[in-house]
Design a protein around this motif. Sequence first.
Motif, PDB file in Angstrom:
ATOM      1  N   THR A 162      62.426-100.513 -52.225  1.00  0.00           N
ATOM      2  CA  THR A 162      61.546 -99.672 -51.406  1.00  0.00           C
ATOM      3  C   THR A 162      60.075-100.024 -51.599  1.00  0.00           C
ATOM      4  O   THR A 162      59.223 -99.531 -50.876  1.00  0.00           O
ATOM      5  N   THR A 163      59.780-100.868 -52.569  1.00  0.00           N
ATOM      6  CA  THR A 163      58.401-101.273 -52.835  1.00  0.00           C
ATOM      7  C   THR A 163      58.029-102.423 -51.908  1.00  0.00           C
ATOM      8  O   THR A 163      58.698-103.461 -51.922  1.00  0.00           O
ATOM      9  N   PRO A 164      56.985-102.294 -51.102  1.00  0.00           N
ATOM     10  CA  PRO A 164      56.627-103.356 -50.159  1.00  0.00           C
ATOM     11  C   PRO A 164      56.416-104.723 -50.811  1.00  0.00           C
ATOM     12  O   PRO A 164      56.786-105.750 -50.245  1.00  0.00           O
ATOM     13  N   LEU A 165      55.856-104.753 -52.023  1.00  0.00           N
ATOM     14  CA  LEU A 165      55.572-106.032 -52.658  1.00  0.00           C
ATOM     15  C   LEU A 165      56.834-106.745 -53.117  1.00  0.00           C
ATOM     16  O   LEU A 165      56.934-107.966 -53.021  1.00  0.00           O
ATOM     17  N   PHE A 166      57.830-105.994 -53.617  1.00  0.00           N
ATOM     18  CA  PHE A 166      59.016-106.615 -54.197  1.00  0.00           C
ATOM     19  C   PHE A 166      60.278-106.447 -53.358  1.00  0.00           C
ATOM     20  O   PHE A 166      61.308-107.020 -53.692  1.00  0.00           O
TER      21      PHE A 166
END
Length: 200
Positions: A162-166
């Motif tokens: 859910t984390t945009p970066l990962f």
Amino acid sequence: TLLAIRNAIAERANIRRHDRILVHGADDGLLVWEAGRRAPEGFTVGLCRSERGKAVLDQYAATLDELDRPCLVTSLDAAASASTSPIDIPFDCILARDPASTEDAIAEFARSMIGKTAPEGRIVFSCRIPALGMRLSRILDDGDPVKREAEAAEETLYGDKTTPLFGWDASTLEAKLADEGFLVLTETMKISEPRRVTNA
């Protein structure tokens, strides 16, 4: 590492001698000089992120013959309206290194380039996939009491979709761009380089 990335981008772009090329984020000079070298009969535009980056490239460009110099700008729209140079031409090839770090931002970059490409234009870029990067826990000795704690923390961080970066990788990015109508070809390269890691 940078040369490997530069060569991979340039080779996959199939640059022809007469191509009109836009280098997005040209500040570091990595791709703009290579584009000009591979397309000596074409036209190369370096779109810089900052005036400072443009000024550094301008200094290097001043050492070249006028016909060999790339056109360096910080805004395509401003340059097109204020210059007699053909900045508003459709580009045969658009090159970039790390145009963004999240899947949505990379897709937005690709969308923003659509109107700047010729009918059969190519957008060729590289991007680091943060979730696949080096993890500090891997350099810790197996007997180090911090190793297991570090591994658990990294798994929580890098595994959070859910984390945009990962929360993305090459396959999800390819699917996203394909859904938006791009004809997509991705290739993943694993690049190793020495790093000094201090105790601190």
